[in-house]
Design an enzyme around this catalytic site. Structure first.
Site, PDB file in Angstrom:
ATOM      1  N   GLU A 199       0.850  -1.199   0.000  1.00  0.00           N
ATOM      2  CA  GLU A 199       0.000   0.000   0.000  1.00  0.00           C
ATOM      3  C   GLU A 199       0.876   1.237   0.000  1.00  0.00           C
ATOM      4  OE1 GLU A 199      -3.090   0.039   3.195  1.00  0.00           O
ATOM      5  OE2 GLU A 199      -2.078  -1.818   3.720  1.00  0.00           O
ATOM      6  N   LYS A 247       2.481   4.458   1.229  1.00  0.00           N
ATOM      7  CA  LYS A 247       2.653   4.995   2.574  1.00  0.00           C
ATOM      8  C   LYS A 247       2.361   6.486   2.499  1.00  0.00           C
ATOM      9  CE  LYS A 247       5.997   4.960   6.393  1.00  0.00           C
ATOM     10  NZ  LYS A 247       5.685   6.286   6.882  1.00  0.00           N
ATOM     11  N   ASP A 264       1.940  10.273   3.371  1.00  0.00           N
ATOM     12  CA  ASP A 264       2.670  11.192   4.238  1.00  0.00           C
ATOM     13  C   ASP A 264       1.676  12.146   4.902  1.00  0.00           C
ATOM     14  OD1 ASP A 264       4.791  12.288   5.492  1.00  0.00           O
ATOM     15  OD2 ASP A 264       5.623  13.296   3.734  1.00  0.00           O
ATOM     16  N   TYR A 270      -6.379   1.874   7.017  1.00  0.00           N
ATOM     17  CA  TYR A 270      -5.564   0.734   6.586  1.00  0.00           C
ATOM     18  C   TYR A 270      -5.375  -0.380   7.611  1.00  0.00           C
ATOM     19  CZ  TYR A 270      -2.119   4.073   8.470  1.00  0.00           C
ATOM     20  OH  TYR A 270      -1.465   4.981   9.238  1.00  0.00           O
ATOM     21  N   LYS A 325      11.030   2.704   1.679  1.00  0.00           N
ATOM     22  CA  LYS A 325      11.026   4.158   1.500  1.00  0.00           C
ATOM     23  C   LYS A 325      11.494   4.576   0.107  1.00  0.00           C
ATOM     24  CE  LYS A 325      10.038   5.924   5.654  1.00  0.00           C
ATOM     25  NZ  LYS A 325      10.891   6.802   6.393  1.00  0.00           N
ATOM     26  N   CYS A 338      29.280  42.567   1.857  1.00  0.00           N
ATOM     27  CA  CYS A 338      27.877  42.313   2.174  1.00  0.00           C
ATOM     28  C   CYS A 338      27.011  42.937   1.080  1.00  0.00           C
ATOM     29  CB  CYS A 338      27.535  42.930   3.523  1.00  0.00           C
ATOM     30  SG  CYS A 338      25.768  42.946   3.857  1.00  0.00           S
ATOM     31  N   CYS A 394      24.869  45.993   2.877  1.00  0.00           N
ATOM     32  CA  CYS A 394      25.456  47.233   3.391  1.00  0.00           C
ATOM     33  C   CYS A 394      26.852  47.499   2.846  1.00  0.00           C
ATOM     34  CB  CYS A 394      25.489  47.204   4.915  1.00  0.00           C
ATOM     35  SG  CYS A 394      26.736  46.069   5.554  1.00  0.00           S
ATOM     36  N   CYS A 426      29.130  39.243   7.138  1.00  0.00           N
ATOM     37  CA  CYS A 426      29.182  40.684   6.983  1.00  0.00           C
ATOM     38  C   CYS A 426      29.700  41.284   8.287  1.00  0.00           C
ATOM     39  CB  CYS A 426      27.780  41.186   6.691  1.00  0.00           C
ATOM     40  SG  CYS A 426      27.573  42.944   6.931  1.00  0.00           S
ATOM     41  N   CYS A 483      24.135  47.303   9.358  1.00  0.00           N
ATOM     42  CA  CYS A 483      23.668  46.534   8.209  1.00  0.00           C
ATOM     43  C   CYS A 483      22.165  46.320   8.385  1.00  0.00           C
ATOM     44  CB  CYS A 483      24.390  45.192   8.136  1.00  0.00           C
ATOM     45  SG  CYS A 483      23.716  44.122   6.858  1.00  0.00           S
TER      46      CYS A 483
HETATM   47  S1  IVH Z   1       0.476   0.265   8.389  1.00  0.00           S
HETATM   48  C1  IVH Z   1       2.170  -0.951  12.949  1.00  0.00           C
HETATM   49  N1  IVH Z   1      -0.100   1.458   6.173  1.00  0.00           N
HETATM   50  O1  IVH Z   1       3.376   5.149   8.509  1.00  0.00           O
HETATM   51  C2  IVH Z   1       1.871   0.190  12.071  1.00  0.00           C
HETATM   52  N2  IVH Z   1       0.975   2.719   7.864  1.00  0.00           N
HETATM   53  O2  IVH Z   1       5.968   4.458   9.543  1.00  0.00           O
HETATM   54  C3  IVH Z   1       1.134  -0.275  10.849  1.00  0.00           C
HETATM   55  N3  IVH Z   1       1.370   5.054   7.248  1.00  0.00           N
HETATM   56  O3  IVH Z   1       2.436   5.137  11.876  1.00  0.00           O
HETATM   57  C4  IVH Z   1       0.980   0.862   9.950  1.00  0.00           C
HETATM   58  N4  IVH Z   1       0.471   4.961   5.257  1.00  0.00           N
HETATM   59  O4  IVH Z   1       1.103   6.600  10.268  1.00  0.00           O
HETATM   60  C5  IVH Z   1       0.462   1.602   7.390  1.00  0.00           C
HETATM   61  N5  IVH Z   1      -0.712   2.384   4.148  1.00  0.00           N
HETATM   62  C6  IVH Z   1      -0.159   2.520   5.365  1.00  0.00           C
HETATM   63  C7  IVH Z   1       0.368   3.738   5.801  1.00  0.00           C
HETATM   64  C8  IVH Z   1       0.944   3.790   7.070  1.00  0.00           C
HETATM   65  C9  IVH Z   1       1.071   5.742   6.139  1.00  0.00           C
HETATM   66  C10 IVH Z   1       2.060   5.632   8.402  1.00  0.00           C
HETATM   67  C11 IVH Z   1       1.406   5.343   9.729  1.00  0.00           C
HETATM   68  C12 IVH Z   1       2.447   4.677  10.564  1.00  0.00           C
HETATM   69  C13 IVH Z   1       3.702   5.079   9.869  1.00  0.00           C
HETATM   70  C14 IVH Z   1       4.786   4.069  10.112  1.00  0.00           C
END
Ligand code: IVH
Length: 697
Positions: A127, A129, A131, A241, A329, A423, A426, A441, A447
Site C-alpha cells: 500500500e 505509505k 505522508d 488501513y 522508503k 555584504c 550594506c 558581513c 547593516c
Molecule cells: S500500516 C504498525 N499502512 O506510517 C503500524 N501505515 O511508519 C502499521 N502510514 O504510523 C501501519 N500509510 O502513520 C500503514 N498504508 C499505510 C500507511 C501507514 C502511512 C504511516 C502510519 C504509521 C507510519 C509508520
C-alpha cells in the site's frame, strides 16, 4: 553555531542516525517542557539551535529522516485544551527498507521466524505509505465514540470533534449489525491533497495568515485546532488501513480486512494490492515510484504487510514495530531545472547564505522556485554556476537542495561563481575565518539586514533588558526610521519619540510612558553587559566578561581595540594574550571597531549612557571554582570557546585532555576518546544540560 554545522560533513551515516535519534528525543522533551508544563528548560536560541541542527542533518541524510522527526511533528504534544486518550492497543511504527536487499531480507526473516521452507510463498499487501498523520478511531457497536492522534504511540490527543468534521469519516459503520464488531479501533491516515494544500496556502497568504510548509503540516495544523469549526473548513481526507483493539470479529487476511473497511464506508487506498514474491513487491515499488509525482497526495514509500493474519499473529512485534510489516522508503523526489541566479541573503549574525533562484519546477507535485546552496564551499565543491541546469531534490520537510550540476548542459559563456567578499546589503567587508564555512558581513549594527535582530539582541534580557519592546515593535520602528540602531533608543525621547509613538495604533499614554521609563532605567549599564549587548560575533556573555575584566573601563577597551587593528601592535598581542581569546575572536572584535559606523554608534551610546567599570566578582562560591573541567563532543547551548570562557570566569581551569586530575567532563553528542578516557579513569561525566543546571546557567 556554524562550526558545529560543519562537522555534519564529516559524520558517518551511523553517527548521523544516532544523533538524529538523540535530537528527536531531546527536542520532544523540550517541547513537553514548553507546551505542557509551560516551563522551558533551555533558551529559545538553544532550542532553535537543536532544531536547526536536526534540519541540517536531515538535509544531508534524507534517508535517515525518522518517523518521529521533530520536523514531522507540529507542536507534537497537546497544548492545553486537548485531553488525552490512551490507545487500547499502542500505535506502533514501522521498520524501514531502502534497498531490494532489505526487502529480500524482510521476507527471509518472515520465513525463518515461521520456519517456512526457503522458497515458500509469502503473500504481502503493498500500500502507498501516505505522508499524513495517523489517527485511531474507536467504534463501539458500530458508532464512532472517540478518535485520537498517535501522540507518543501509547497516548494521543482527543480529536473526536475535529475528526467528525471530515466528510469521509463514517460516524457509523455501514452494513448489518451482525457484521459490526462490538469494539474496533480503526486506524489510518489524515492527509491533504497537494492541490487542496496549494489552495489553502494561497487563501491563507491572502489573509496574511500562517502558510504551511507542506501538505502534511497543513493536515496536522488543521486537525489540531481547538476550534473544530476551523477544522471543518479545511479540506481534510482520510485513508483507513489497519486496526488496533478488536472484539467480536475476525478475518483471514489483510486483503479481506481492507474489503470490510470499504464495506463499512471507509476510503481505502485504491492502489493497495497483493504481491506474491519479492520481484512482485519490487515491481509495485517501482511502479508507484514512477507514478508518485502524479499522485494527488504525498507519499514517502510503500508499506508491505504479511497478508495472512494468522501469520501476523505468530510474527508479533519486535520492540516498537511489527515483524509482519515494513516500509520501503522512496528516495527524495528530484527534478531538473535552470538555476537562474544566486542570491546572497544576510542572516541575523551577518552570515551570508547563498540561495538558488530556479526556474520554477514541479518536484513531486510541489512547485519549487528556490533551493538552499548551504555555503561558499558547497558552491565551489559542486562548481554550481548561474545558468546551470541542475538536479534538485525535495525530501519531506527539508528545504529543496541542489544535488548535482549537469555539466554537459552548461552554456559555453558560463563562468565560475565568485562568492562576494562584501555584504550585498550594506557593502561592508564580509570575512571568513580560516576554519569556518560561513562568510559574514562585518557591518554589524548598521547593516539593515542584521539591524533588527541586533536591536532585539541589544534589548534582550541578558543585555540591556529593556521591557516592552517586542520583535514586532522593533520591526515597525526600524521600518519607519524611528529606531535604526541601538543608539537611537536612547535619543528617541529627544527626537520627539513620545508624540510619534502616541500616534500609533495600540500605543496609549501608559504603554508609551512605560517604555520610556524602561529605557531611562537602563542608562547606567555595567561594562560587560554593554559589550555583550553590541552583538559582536563570537562575543557572548562569557567573552564579554573576559574583555571587561581585561580592560576595566569602556574608554580603555575602545582605545585598545582601535590600536589592535595593527596585528604587530602591543594592543593586538595583549588582546590575544587574554586567556581564551584567540585570533579568531580577536579578528571579530577588531573588525567591529574597524567599521566607522560601528564607532559612530558607540560614540552616541557613550554620550547617552553611563558605562560602569568592571568589578571583579568573587568566584569563591561557584560550584566549579578551582575545578579542572574538560569539554568534549558537540555543545549545543553555546560555542566551545564561550563555554570555556564561562567556566574560567566561574573560577574553573579548562583542560584539553582528560587525566586523573580532571574533576569534571562535560560530554556532548559525538564525544569519543575523551569520554572513554574519563569513564576508564572514573572521572565524573555530565551532559551539557546537567552542566548548565550545575552552574545555574
Ligand atoms: S500500516 C504498525 N499502512 O506510517 C503500524 N501505515 O511508519 C502499521 N502510514 O504510523 C501501519 N500509510 O502513520 C500503514 N498504508 C499505510 C500507511 C501507514 C502511512 C504511516 C502510519 C504509521 C507510519 C509508520
Amino acid at each position: 553555531m556554524s562550526k558545529k554545522k560543519d562537522d555534519i560533513d564529516h559524520l558517518t551515516e551511523k553517527e548521523a542516525a544516532a544523533e538524529l535519534k538523540r535530537l528527536a528525543s531531546e527536542i520532544k522533551l523540550h517541547d513537553a517542557a514548553y507546551y505542557l508544563s509551560d516551563a522551558p528548560t533551555i533558551t529559545d536560541a538553544a532550542y532553535d539551535a537543536l532544531r536547526a541542527r536536526n534540519t541540517a542533518l536531515e538535509a544531508k541524510f534524507p534517508r535517515l529522516i525518522r518517523d518521529d522527526s521533530p520536523n514531522k511533528r507540529v507542536g507534537a504534544t497537546p497544548t492545553t485544551g486537548f485531553s488525552k486518550v490512551t490507545h487500547a492497543v499502542p500505535m506502533l511504527s514501522l521498520g524501514n527498507a531502502f534497498t531490494e536487499e532489505d526487502v529480500t531480507e524482510f521476507i527471509d526473516r518472515v520465513r525463518r521466524f515461521l520456519s517456512l521452507p526457503e522458497d515458500a510463498q509469502v503473500e504481502v499487501t503493498a500500500e502507498p505509505k501516505i505522508d499524513g498523520l495517523s489517527f485511531s478511531a474507536r467504534y463501539e457497536d458500530g458508532r464512532l465514540v472517540v478518535a485520537a492522534t498517535r501522540g507518543d504511540g501509547a497516548e494521543g490527543e482527543d480529536i473526536t470533534e475535529n475528526i467528525k468534521t471530515i466528510g469521509a469519516m463514517p460516524l457509523k459503520l455501514k452494513g448489518p449489525r451482525s457484521n459490526v464488531p462490538s469494539v474496533i479501533e480503526i486506524r489510518g491516515e489524515v492527509f491533504m491533497t497537494k492541490k487542496d494544500f496549494a489552495k489553502l496556502n494561497a487563501a491563507q497568504a491572502a489573509k496574511n495568515a500562517k502558510v504551511f510548509a507542506n501538505p502534511r503540516n497543513a493536515a496536522a495544523g488543521s486537525l489540531r485546532q481547538l476550534d473544530s469549526k476551523i477544522t471543518a473548513s479545511r479540506p481534510l481526507r482520510i485513508y483507513a488501513y489497519t486496526w488496533g483493539a478488536l472484539e467480536g470479529m475476525a478475518w483471514d487476511t489483510k486483503m479481506a480486512f481492507l474489503e470490510q473497511l470499504e464495506a463499512w464506508g471507509f476510503p481505502v487506498n485504491e492502489r493497495s494490492k497483493l504481491c506474491r514474491s519479492v520481484p512482485d513487491m519490487i515491481a509495485a515499488y517501482n511502479k508507484l515510484g514512477e507514478d508518485r509525482a502524479d499522485l494527488p497526495y504525498d507519499i514517502d514509500g510503500i508499506v508491505y504487510a504479511v497478508n495472512s493474519l494468522a501469520w501476523q499473529k505468530r510474527l508479533g512485534f519486535v520492540s516498537r514495530s511489527p515483524r509482519w510489516a515494513i516500509a520501503h522508503k522512496f528516495s527524495a523526489e528530484q527534478a531538473q531545472t535552470t538555476l537562474e541566479r544566486i542570491e546572497i541573503q544576510v542572516g541575523r549574525t551577518g552570515a551570508l547564505t547563498p540561495v538558488a533562484h530556479l526556474t520554477p519546477v514541479n518536484v513531486g507535485g510541489v512547485m519549487v522556485a528556490r533551493a538552499t546552496l548551504h555555503n561558499e564551499d558547497e558552491i565551489a565543491r559542486k562548481d554550481i554556476r548561474e545558468g546551470d541546469t541542475v538536479v534538485i531534490q525535495r525530501a519531506g520537510d527539508v528545504i529543496p537542495q541542489v544535488v548535482q550540476v549537469l555539466a554537459e548542459k552548461r552554456p559555453k559563456s558560463s563562468m565560475a561563481y565568485v562568492f562576494p567578499e562584501k555584504c550585498p546589503v550594506c557593502k561592508s567587508l564580509a570575512i571568513r575565518e580560516p576554519d569556518e564555512a560561513v562568510r559574514r558581513c562585518t557591518g554589524g549594527l548598521t547593516c539593515a539586514a542584521q539591524a533588527v535582530e541586533r536591536i532585539r539582541h541589544f534589548v534582550s534580557r541578558e543585555a540591556f533588558d529593556i521591557e516592552g519592546l517586542g520583535e514586532k515593535h522593533i520591526e515597525a520602528f526600524f521600518e519607519d526610521g524611528l529606531i535604526k540602531s541601538p543608539a537611537d533608543l536612547f535619543t528617541l525621547a529627544k527626537r520627539g519619540g513620545k508624540a510619534k509613538l502616541m500616534e500609533r495604533e495600540g500605543w496609549g499614554e501608559k504603554s508609551v510612558d512605560n517604555l520610556f521609563q524602561a529605557i531611562e532605567r537602563r542608562r547606567t549599564v555595567p561594562l560587560e553587559r554593554f559589550i555583550f549587548a553590541l552583538g559582536i560575533r563570537q562575543v557572548g556573555q562569557a567573552t564579554a566578561r573576559l574583555l571587561a575584566h581585561a580592560y576595566g573601563s569602556y574608554e580603555s577597551w575602545r582605545k585598545a581595540m582601535i590600536a589592535a587593528r595593527d596585528e604587530d601592535s602591543d594592543a593586538y598581542r595583549d588582546l590575544t594574550n587574554i586567556e581564551q581569546i584567540g585570533p579568531s575572536v580577536a579578528t571579530d572584535v577588531v573588525a567591529f571597531f574597524a567599521e566607522k559606523h560601528n564607532r559612530d554608534i558607540l560614540d552616541t551610546l557613550d554620550k547617552e549612557l553611563t558605562i560602569e567599570p568592571f568589578e571583579a566578582p568573587d568566584v569563591g562560591d561557584s560550584p566549579i571554582a578551582g575545578k579542572i573541567v574538560v569539554f568534549t563532543g558537540t555543545l549545543v547551548a553555546m560555542g566551545r570557546s564561550e563555554a570555556k570562557a564561562q567556566a574560567q570566569a566561574l573560577g574553573a581551569k579548562v583542560a584539553g585532555s582528560v587525566s586523573k586530575k580532571t574533576d569534571l567532563v562535560v560530554a556532548g553528542p559525538g564525544a569519543g576518546s575523551k569520554l572513554k578516557e574519563a569513564e576508564a579513569l572514573g572521572v565524573k561525566v555530565v551532559t551539557e544540560e546537567e552542566y548548565l543546571a550545575l552552574i545555574g546557567g
